[in-house]
Design a protein around this motif. Structure first.
Motif, PDB file in Angstrom:
ATOM      1  N   LEU A 152      43.759  53.518  41.593  1.00 45.18           N
ATOM      2  CA  LEU A 152      43.984  51.895  40.880  1.00 45.18           C
ATOM      3  C   LEU A 152      44.796  52.278  40.696  1.00 45.18           C
ATOM      4  CD1 LEU A 152      44.244  49.606  42.670  1.00 45.18           C
ATOM      5  CD2 LEU A 152      42.047  48.881  41.210  1.00 45.18           C
ATOM      6  N   ALA A 153      46.317  51.984  40.131  1.00 46.53           N
ATOM      7  CA  ALA A 153      46.833  52.060  38.825  1.00 46.53           C
ATOM      8  C   ALA A 153      47.593  50.494  38.746  1.00 46.53           C
ATOM      9  CB  ALA A 153      47.627  52.987  38.759  1.00 46.53           C
ATOM     10  N   THR A 154      47.145  50.405  36.651  1.00 42.35           N
ATOM     11  CA  THR A 154      47.984  48.797  36.705  1.00 42.35           C
ATOM     12  C   THR A 154      49.069  49.615  35.274  1.00 42.35           C
ATOM     13  OG1 THR A 154      46.147  47.696  37.229  1.00 42.35           O
ATOM     14  CG2 THR A 154      47.666  46.642  36.124  1.00 42.35           C
ATOM     15  N   ILE A 190      57.447  56.205  42.671  1.00 42.59           N
ATOM     16  CA  ILE A 190      56.295  56.493  42.165  1.00 42.59           C
ATOM     17  C   ILE A 190      56.189  54.852  43.773  1.00 42.59           C
ATOM     18  CG2 ILE A 190      55.037  54.597  40.965  1.00 42.59           C
ATOM     19  CD1 ILE A 190      55.815  57.918  40.082  1.00 42.59           C
ATOM     20  N   ALA A 191      54.992  54.800  44.285  1.00 45.50           N
ATOM     21  CA  ALA A 191      54.243  53.597  45.060  1.00 45.50           C
ATOM     22  C   ALA A 191      53.887  53.022  44.917  1.00 45.50           C
ATOM     23  CB  ALA A 191      53.392  54.466  46.004  1.00 45.50           C
ATOM     24  N   PRO A 192      55.251  51.606  44.950  1.00 47.85           N
ATOM     25  CA  PRO A 192      54.621  50.078  43.952  1.00 47.85           C
ATOM     26  C   PRO A 192      53.495  49.695  45.208  1.00 47.85           C
ATOM     27  CG  PRO A 192      56.765  50.088  45.337  1.00 47.85           C
ATOM     28  CD  PRO A 192      56.021  51.528  45.131  1.00 47.85           C
ATOM     29  N   GLY A 193      52.942  48.451  44.272  1.00 52.89           N
ATOM     30  CA  GLY A 193      52.268  48.128  45.254  1.00 52.89           C
ATOM     31  C   GLY A 193      50.471  47.752  44.546  1.00 52.89           C
ATOM     32  N   ALA A 194      49.302  47.286  45.490  1.00 58.74           N
ATOM     33  CA  ALA A 194      47.971  46.509  44.159  1.00 58.74           C
ATOM     34  C   ALA A 194      47.160  47.471  44.756  1.00 58.74           C
ATOM     35  CB  ALA A 194      47.525  46.091  45.048  1.00 58.74           C
ATOM     36  N   GLY A 195      47.479  49.324  45.833  1.00 58.51           N
ATOM     37  CA  GLY A 195      46.399  49.708  46.250  1.00 58.51           C
ATOM     38  C   GLY A 195      46.464  50.498  45.987  1.00 58.51           C
ATOM     39  N   LEU A 196      45.276  52.295  46.222  1.00 60.52           N
ATOM     40  CA  LEU A 196      44.952  53.824  45.747  1.00 60.52           C
ATOM     41  C   LEU A 196      46.269  54.392  46.214  1.00 60.52           C
ATOM     42  CD1 LEU A 196      41.623  53.991  47.320  1.00 60.52           C
ATOM     43  CD2 LEU A 196      42.142  53.490  45.007  1.00 60.52           C
ATOM     44  N   GLY A 197      46.334  54.779  44.886  1.00 56.48           N
ATOM     45  CA  GLY A 197      48.041  56.014  44.730  1.00 56.48           C
ATOM     46  C   GLY A 197      48.968  55.080  44.568  1.00 56.48           C
ATOM     47  N   GLN A 198      49.001  53.322  44.241  1.00 55.77           N
ATOM     48  CA  GLN A 198      50.469  52.670  44.332  1.00 55.77           C
ATOM     49  C   GLN A 198      49.593  52.063  42.697  1.00 55.77           C
ATOM     50  OE1 GLN A 198      49.552  50.306  47.239  1.00 55.77           O
ATOM     51  NE2 GLN A 198      51.014  51.238  48.300  1.00 55.77           N
ATOM     52  N   LEU A 199      51.707  51.081  42.226  1.00 58.50           N
ATOM     53  CA  LEU A 199      51.114  50.487  41.047  1.00 58.50           C
ATOM     54  C   LEU A 199      51.988  49.286  40.616  1.00 58.50           C
ATOM     55  CD1 LEU A 199      51.036  51.587  37.314  1.00 58.50           C
ATOM     56  CD2 LEU A 199      53.802  52.257  37.502  1.00 58.50           C
ATOM     57  N   THR A 200      50.585  48.150  40.307  1.00 58.93           N
ATOM     58  CA  THR A 200      51.493  47.776  40.080  1.00 58.93           C
ATOM     59  C   THR A 200      51.563  47.044  38.295  1.00 58.93           C
ATOM     60  OG1 THR A 200      49.304  46.706  41.481  1.00 58.93           O
ATOM     61  CG2 THR A 200      50.016  45.181  39.917  1.00 58.93           C
ATOM     62  N   MET A 201      52.288  46.460  38.445  1.00 58.64           N
ATOM     63  CA  MET A 201      53.465  46.003  37.237  1.00 58.64           C
ATOM     64  C   MET A 201      53.351  44.424  37.015  1.00 58.64           C
ATOM     65  SD  MET A 201      54.840  47.134  34.319  1.00 58.64           S
ATOM     66  CE  MET A 201      55.750  45.942  32.895  1.00 58.64           C
ATOM     67  N   LEU A 202      52.362  44.694  35.482  1.00 57.03           N
ATOM     68  CA  LEU A 202      52.428  42.954  35.139  1.00 57.03           C
ATOM     69  C   LEU A 202      52.719  42.399  33.426  1.00 57.03           C
ATOM     70  CD1 LEU A 202      48.733  43.025  35.871  1.00 57.03           C
ATOM     71  CD2 LEU A 202      49.980  41.843  37.816  1.00 57.03           C
ATOM     72  N   ILE A 203      53.388  41.024  33.152  1.00 56.88           N
ATOM     73  CA  ILE A 203      53.647  40.674  32.533  1.00 56.88           C
ATOM     74  C   ILE A 203      52.303  40.408  31.180  1.00 56.88           C
ATOM     75  CG2 ILE A 203      54.619  39.550  30.817  1.00 56.88           C
ATOM     76  CD1 ILE A 203      55.962  42.485  31.754  1.00 56.88           C
ATOM     77  N   ALA A 204      52.245  40.075  30.890  1.00 50.10           N
ATOM     78  CA  ALA A 204      50.744  40.025  30.253  1.00 50.10           C
ATOM     79  C   ALA A 204      50.115  40.673  28.723  1.00 50.10           C
ATOM     80  CB  ALA A 204      49.044  41.166  30.629  1.00 50.10           C
ATOM     81  N   ASP A 205      49.741  39.462  27.553  1.00 42.74           N
ATOM     82  CA  ASP A 205      49.501  39.889  26.567  1.00 42.74           C
ATOM     83  C   ASP A 205      48.070  40.245  25.900  1.00 42.74           C
ATOM     84  OD1 ASP A 205      49.112  39.686  24.127  1.00 42.74           O
ATOM     85  OD2 ASP A 205      49.565  37.457  23.816  1.00 42.74           O
ATOM     86  N   ASP A 255      37.728  42.529  46.139  1.00 46.29           N
ATOM     87  CA  ASP A 255      37.576  42.445  46.694  1.00 46.29           C
ATOM     88  C   ASP A 255      39.193  41.665  47.074  1.00 46.29           C
ATOM     89  OD1 ASP A 255      34.925  42.749  47.014  1.00 46.29           O
ATOM     90  OD2 ASP A 255      34.440  39.983  46.587  1.00 46.29           O
ATOM     91  N   TRP A 256      40.004  41.471  45.966  1.00 50.61           N
ATOM     92  CA  TRP A 256      41.271  40.847  46.601  1.00 50.61           C
ATOM     93  C   TRP A 256      42.025  42.145  46.733  1.00 50.61           C
ATOM     94  CZ3 TRP A 256      45.806  42.578  43.931  1.00 50.61           C
ATOM     95  CH2 TRP A 256      45.345  42.977  42.494  1.00 50.61           C
ATOM     96  N   ALA A 257      42.027  42.956  46.962  1.00 47.18           N
ATOM     97  CA  ALA A 257      43.221  44.299  47.271  1.00 47.18           C
ATOM     98  C   ALA A 257      41.648  45.164  48.273  1.00 47.18           C
ATOM     99  CB  ALA A 257      42.686  45.116  45.769  1.00 47.18           C
ATOM    100  N   LYS A 258      40.954  44.933  48.719  1.00 51.70           N
ATOM    101  CA  LYS A 258      40.495  45.862  49.562  1.00 51.70           C
ATOM    102  C   LYS A 258      41.326  45.379  50.908  1.00 51.70           C
ATOM    103  CE  LYS A 258      35.890  45.490  48.626  1.00 51.70           C
ATOM    104  NZ  LYS A 258      34.091  44.619  48.735  1.00 51.70           N
ATOM    105  N   LYS A 259      42.345  44.648  51.015  1.00 56.29           N
ATOM    106  CA  LYS A 259      43.258  44.379  52.315  1.00 56.29           C
ATOM    107  C   LYS A 259      44.536  45.009  52.278  1.00 56.29           C
ATOM    108  CE  LYS A 259      46.003  40.555  50.163  1.00 56.29           C
ATOM    109  NZ  LYS A 259      46.879  39.802  50.093  1.00 56.29           N
ATOM    110  N   TRP A 260      44.720  45.925  51.113  1.00 55.60           N
ATOM    111  CA  TRP A 260      45.643  47.229  50.749  1.00 55.60           C
ATOM    112  C   TRP A 260      45.147  48.222  51.210  1.00 55.60           C
ATOM    113  CZ3 TRP A 260      50.577  45.521  49.167  1.00 55.60           C
ATOM    114  CH2 TRP A 260      50.230  44.051  48.211  1.00 55.60           C
TER     115      TRP A 260
END
Length: 343
Positions: free
Chosen positions: A202-204, A225-240, A338-343
């Motif tokens: 899982l990658a962020t 690169i596979a975008p998304g919130a599941g295994l083998g995928q990358l989620t990009m966020l703007i965060a401090d 839990d919220w990511a298990k649907k991916w």
């Protein structure tokens, strides 16, 4: 997230501007002064994005003597000179800029000039290149195409290359990673490398600079690169830093990567430790070797211990591990929230 100086590249101007109105302003000064100006540029929200900055040492045997090059698609005006000088003013507004040396460039592509010296680099199991320098990667080596951009992380700075090398060492030593986060990602390169080495993780990736969102999304596309919130995928966020509900909910992490600056690394050490599983790894870069002891002291106080260190030029790269006896309130290493298990 604050990042180190790097060559910058906005949207290419119209062809007639690029060919007919290319100018360069050069300033010489000590490393600390040029680096401070480049960092101030990162925080200048009203900076004209058609004006490109880059900074580097003058010679390998003079690491403290630096230059800053400013590329403009027009003849410099008084406002351009004032904006450049303001980068050297400092917090008290009293700093004085070095002499500005102006030069009209030959009739050639000024974007290419601003990217000079960005030949492909080989670090660990990776080759990083810009679109202008395509490569045929040998077997076992992953090539990433990273255009020069507003975001830091083309792989050519010693800190980024050092992280790629250290990630390769982690993999070679058998480190198992199921959940990665790259804090202050810039171009996304280190997150991409982590996903290549641990393809089922899982990658962020996150950055404080909103401009990085489009940069990373583009680089995701051109590097398959596979975008998304599941295994083998990358989620990009703007965060401090770690202060983001999604970033926190996706933890705890087996591996945190932070190639930023020494000050933020010291401030964030407790947050990094809380976000890691017991035994988890923290890869830190962006600190000068002279700043290493301060960073390591902050990490020790947070329950992190050094596993490996490397020095690339004047920069240190640290691999730290969280003590196994430090408890965290979180799920098992690599367990999906839990919220990511649907991916």
């Amino acid at each position: 997230m604050a990042r180190k100086p790097a060559s910058q590249n906005p949207v290419t101007p119209p062809a007639d501007e690029a060919q007919e109105q290319s100018w360069q302003i050069t300033l010489f000064g000590p490393r600390w002064q040029i680096e401070a100006a480049l960092i101030a540029h990162e925080d200048a929200w009203d900076w004209d994005e058609t004006v490109i900055l880059s900074g580097c040492e003058i010679a390998d045997d003079k690491p403290e003597d630096w230059r800053m090059d400013v590329f403009l698609p027009r003849k410099p005006a008084a406002a351009d000179r004032a904006a450049i000088k303001a980068l050297f003013a400092g917090d008290d507004g009293k700093g004085k800029a070095p002499k500005l040396i102006e030069e009209r460039l030959p009739d050639q592509d000024w974007i290419t000039l601003s990217q000079s010296g960005l030949e492909p680099i080989h670090a660990g199991r990776f080759i990083v290149h810009t679109p202008d320098f395509p490569v045929d990667a040998p077997e076992g080596i992953r090539a990433f195409t990273i255009p020069a951009s507003r975001a830091f992380g083309t792989g050519h700075h010693a800190t980024t290359a050092g992280c790629l090398t250290m990630l390769s060492l982690m993999k070679a030593e058998g480190l198992v990673v199921r959940n990665i986060a790259d804090i202050g990602t810039g171009t996304g390169l280190l997150a991409f490398a982590g996903l290549h080495l641990w393809p089922r993780a899982l990658a962020t990736a996150s950055d404080i600079d909103a401009a990085c969102l489009g940069v990373v999304e583009h680089n995701i596309e051109i590097n398959d690169i596979a975008p998304g919130a599941g295994l083998g995928q990358l989620t990009m966020l703007i965060a401090d830093g770690m202060d983001d509900p999604v970033l926190q909910s996706r933890g705890p992490y087996d591996l945190l990567i932070a190639n930023i600056l020494a000050g933020p690394l010291i401030d964030l050490a407790p947050d990094f430790a809380k976000a890691l599983v017991p035994g988890g790894s923290l890869l830190l870069a962006g600190l000068l070797s002279t700043q290493e002891e301060q960073v390591r002291a902050a990490c020790r106080r947070a329950g992190l211990r050094i596993a490996r260190r490397a020095v690339h030029g004047d920069w240190s790269v640290l691999w730290l591990r969280k003590r196994n006896d430090v408890r965290v309130r979180a799920s098992r290493p690599g367990q999906l929230p839990d919220w990511a298990k649907k991916w």
